[in-house]
Design an enzyme around this catalytic site. Structure first.
Site, PDB file in Angstrom:
ATOM      1  N   TRP A 195       2.313   4.752  -4.286  1.00 45.22           N
ATOM      2  CA  TRP A 195       2.274   3.495  -2.902  1.00 45.22           C
ATOM      3  C   TRP A 195       3.000   2.456  -3.058  1.00 45.22           C
ATOM      4  CZ3 TRP A 195      -1.339  -1.492  -4.896  1.00 45.22           C
ATOM      5  CH2 TRP A 195      -1.453  -2.427  -3.380  1.00 45.22           C
ATOM      6  N   ASP A 229      -3.385   3.185 -12.865  1.00 46.12           N
ATOM      7  CA  ASP A 229      -4.537   2.044 -11.761  1.00 46.12           C
ATOM      8  C   ASP A 229      -5.447   3.166 -10.840  1.00 46.12           C
ATOM      9  OD1 ASP A 229      -4.525   0.944  -9.012  1.00 46.12           O
ATOM     10  OD2 ASP A 229      -2.444   1.194  -8.507  1.00 46.12           O
ATOM     11  N   LYS A 256     -12.484   0.512  -2.520  1.00 46.82           N
ATOM     12  CA  LYS A 256     -13.379   1.835  -1.502  1.00 46.82           C
ATOM     13  C   LYS A 256     -13.823   2.119  -1.729  1.00 46.82           C
ATOM     14  CE  LYS A 256      -8.118   1.496  -1.144  1.00 46.82           C
ATOM     15  NZ  LYS A 256      -7.585   1.820  -0.482  1.00 46.82           N
TER      16      LYS A 256
HETATM   17  N1  KET Z   1      -3.759   0.706  -6.217  1.00 41.30           N
HETATM   18  C1  KET Z   1      -3.389   2.247  -4.266  1.00 41.30           C
HETATM   19  C2  KET Z   1      -3.247   3.230  -5.836  1.00 41.30           C
HETATM   20  C3  KET Z   1      -3.447   1.853  -3.864  1.00 41.30           C
HETATM   21  O1  KET Z   1      -4.043   2.586  -2.608  1.00 41.30           O
HETATM   22  C4  KET Z   1      -4.523   0.462  -3.281  1.00 41.30           C
HETATM   23  C5  KET Z   1      -4.716  -0.086  -1.726  1.00 41.30           C
HETATM   24  C6  KET Z   1      -4.541  -0.334  -3.901  1.00 41.30           C
HETATM   25  C7  KET Z   1      -4.100  -0.567  -5.303  1.00 41.30           C
HETATM   26  C8  KET Z   1      -5.260  -1.830  -4.133  1.00 41.30           C
HETATM   27  O2  KET Z   1      -6.536  -2.179  -3.103  1.00 41.30           O
HETATM   28  P1  KET Z   1      -7.210  -3.851  -3.213  1.00 41.30           P
HETATM   29  O3  KET Z   1      -6.915  -2.845  -2.245  1.00 41.30           O
HETATM   30  O4  KET Z   1      -6.082  -4.324  -3.429  1.00 41.30           O
HETATM   31  O5  KET Z   1      -8.075  -3.320  -4.495  1.00 41.30           O
HETATM   32  N2  KET Z   1      -4.412   0.993  -1.367  1.00 41.30           N
HETATM   33  C9  KET Z   1      -4.689   0.612   1.105  1.00 41.30           C
HETATM   34  C10 KET Z   1      -5.060  -0.939   1.102  1.00 41.30           C
HETATM   35  C11 KET Z   1      -3.583  -1.787   1.366  1.00 41.30           C
HETATM   36  O6  KET Z   1      -2.339  -0.715   0.776  1.00 41.30           O
HETATM   37  O7  KET Z   1      -3.504  -2.046   0.206  1.00 41.30           O
HETATM   38  C12 KET Z   1      -3.830   1.876   1.024  1.00 41.30           C
HETATM   39  O8  KET Z   1      -3.400   2.898   0.735  1.00 41.30           O
HETATM   40  O9  KET Z   1      -3.923   1.791   2.175  1.00 41.30           O
END
Ligand code: KET
Length: 414
Positions: A142, A223, A259
Site C-alpha cells: 500500500w 497492518d 472496510k
Molecule cells: N492499510 C492498508 C493495507 C490499506 O489498504 C488501507 C487503505 C489502510 C491501511 C488504511 O485504511 P484506513 O481508512 O486508514 O483505515 N486502503 C485503501 C484506501 C486508502 O488508500 O486510503 C486503498 O488502498 O484503496
C-alpha cells in the site's frame, strides 16, 4: 498604505510547487470531475453494492439507533487512548478472546484514527522509543506505508514479496531478505488480503516467516485492514497475527474498521502493542499517551461506540458476520464474472490470477499505459499499478471492464 504594499508583495508561499494528487485518493478526485454518466470508480478500496452505491451495514444502523436512543450517552472527551470497551473488544477480535497476551494483560490497545492513524501512531512510538529505526515493507505494498513511516523518521527499505512471473508469493526471496535485514528491524506485514496483490502466505509459510523474523530478533508490525474480507471469516483472517502472538514474542498491530464494518469516514481503528510482560505494557501505555496527546489529544467517540456495541452484543455480532460474509462473497462472485467475461472475449493471457487473488483487489498485471488507455477510452478509473477494486464492480459494469481490458491488451481502439 503599508497594508497595500504588503498585499501586493509576493505570497509567503510563492515557492510552493503544485503537489501531485495521491496515487489512490487522487483517482477519486479525477473520477468526481468526470461528467460522463457511464464512469466507473475502481480506484479506492471501498465496497459498493450491486447498484454501485456505498453500503451502510444494517448492523451499523441498528447500533446507531441504539446509541441515539440511549439518553445516558454523551459527547464528552474520550481518554487519550480512546474508548476502553472498544479497545478491549478490538484486541480480542484480532487476537482471540483466549489469547495469552489478553489473558496475561501483556498488551496495550489505543483507539486511533482508523488504520492509517494507528500505523502513524505506532510509527511515531517506534521512532521515539525503539532502538532500530528501520522498517522493511513488502514489494509492492500500500503506497501510503512509505510516507507513514518516513514521516515518523524511520528509514524505509523493502523485502521481496510478489513474484511478477508466477503472480504468487516470492517466499524464498522474502525469507532471504528478512534473514539479511539488520537484527531488530521492524517488519511490516499485511495480516491478510495483501494490498495490492491479493496474494497471502499459506499457514505453513506464515510459520516459516514467523521463525525467520523471531530468529533475527525483528519486530513484526501487522497492518490489519481487511479482517473478514479475505476468507469471509474473522477468525481465519486473524491466523497470521495469532501465530505470532502465540509464541510469546512482541509485535505491533494496526487495525482498521473502515472496510469490514464499512466505517470508512468515521475513522475507527486501533493500535495494539503486545509486550513481554504486563509491567512493560503499563509503561508502554504511559508513553503512548505522551505520543498521542500533542497529536490530536484523543480520538472521536461516535464510530468507536458503534464498533464497541457491535462487538459486545451477541445478536449484533452475528448479524455483522453474516453481512461481512455477504460482502466477501459478492467480491468473489465478481472475480468469477470478470474472469468469465474475459474468457468469453478470448482476451489473450492467463487470467486465473483474478480468481486466485484474495480480498478486495485484483492485481491485474495491466501496465500504466494500458490503465491510462482504459481510463481515457472507457472511463474506468483505477490505480496506475493495474490494481482493480473488485468491491467497486457490479454485474452491470463487468462487461464494460472486460471490454476495456480486452481492448487494452489487444491494442484495439475503443
Ligand atoms: N492499510 C492498508 C493495507 C490499506 O489498504 C488501507 C487503505 C489502510 C491501511 C488504511 O485504511 P484506513 O481508512 O486508514 O483505515 N486502503 C485503501 C484506501 C486508502 O488508500 O486510503 C486503498 O488502498 O484503496
Amino acid at each position: 498604505m503599508e497594508a497595500t504594499a504588503s498585499a501586493a508583495a509576493a505570497s509567503v508561499f510563492d515557492h510552493l510547487e503544485q503537489a501531485p494528487e495521491d496515487p489512490i485518493l487522487g483517482i477519486t478526485v479525477a473520477y468526481n470531475k468526470d461528467p460522463h454518466p457511464g464512469k466507473v470508480n475502481l480506484g479506492v478500496g471501498a465496497y459498493r453494492t450491486e447498484e454501485g452505491k456505498p453500503l451502510i451495514l444494517n448492523v451499523v444502523r441498528r447500533a446507531e439507533e441504539r446509541l441515539l436512543a440511549d439518553r445516558s450517552k454523551n459527547k464528552e472527551y474520550l481518554p487519550i487512548t480512546g474508548l476502553a470497551d472498544f479497545n478491549k473488544r478490538s484486541a480480542m477480535l484480532i487476537l482471540g478472546s483466549d489469547s495469552p497476551a489478553v489473558v496475561e494483560k501483556r498488551l496495550v490497545t489505543a483507539q486511533c484514527l482508523s488504520g492509517t492513524g494507528s500505523l502513524r501512531v505506532g510509527a511515531e512510538f517506534l521512532a521515539r522509543h525503539y532502538g532500530v529505526k528501520l522498517v522493511f515493507l513488502p514489494t509492492p505494498t500500500w503506497g501510503n506505508h512509505f510516507k507513514v513511516f518516513m514521516n515518523a523518521g524511520l528509514a524505509v527499505k523493502t523485502y521481496r514479496y510478489y513474484d511478477n512471473k508466477t503472480r504468487g508469493l516470492d517466499y524464498e526471496g522474502m525469507l532471504e531478505d528478512i534473514g539479511a535485514a539488520p537484527s531488530g528491524s521492524v517488519i511490516l506485514l499485511h495480516a491478510c488480503a495483501h494490498n495490492p496483490t491479493g496474494v497471502d502466505p499459506t499457514p505453513q509459510q506464515w510459520e516459516g516467516i514467523r521463525q525467520a523474523i523471531r530468529n533475527r530478533g525483528h519486530l513484526p508490525f501487522f497492518d490489519s485492514a481487511y479482517q473478514g474480507f479475505a476468507s469471509g471469516s474473522l477468525d481465519k483472517d486473524a491466523l497470521a497475527v495469532r501465530t505470532f502472538v502465540a509464541d510469546g514474542g512482541e509485535c505491533f498491530i494496526a487495525q482498521s474498521f473502515a472496510k469490514n464494518m464499512g466505517l470508512y469516514g468515521e475513522r475507527v481503528g486501533a493500535l495494539s502493542i503486545v509486550s513481554k510482560s504486563s509491567g512493560v505494557a503499563t509503561r508502554v501505555e504511559s508513553q503512548l499517551k505522551l505520543v498521542i496527546r500533542p497529536m490530536y489529544s484523543n480520538p472521536p467517540i461516535h464510530g468507536a461506540s458503534i464498533v464497541a456495541l457491535v462487538l459486545g452484543d451477541g445478536d449484533l455480532f452475528s448479524e455483522w458476520t453474516v453481512e461481512l460474509k455477504g460482502m466477501a462473497d459478492r467480491i468473489i462472485s465478481m472475480r468469477h464474472k470478470l474472469y468469465d467475461a474475459l474468457r468469453a472475449r478470448g482476451t489473450p493471457g492467463d487470467w486465473t490470477h483474478i480468481l486466485k487473488q484474495i480480498g478486495m483487489f485484483s492485481f491485474t498485471g495491466l501496465n500504466k499505459e494500458q490503465v491510462q488507455f482504459m481510463t481515457r477510452e472507457y472511463r474506468i478509473y483505477m490505480t496506475l499499478d493495474g490494481r482493480i477494486s473488485m468491491a467497486g464492480l457490479s454485474l452491470k459494469t463487468v462487461p464494460l471492464l472486460a471490454d476495456a481490458i480486452h481492448a487494452a491488451v489487444t491494442g484495439a481502439k475503443a
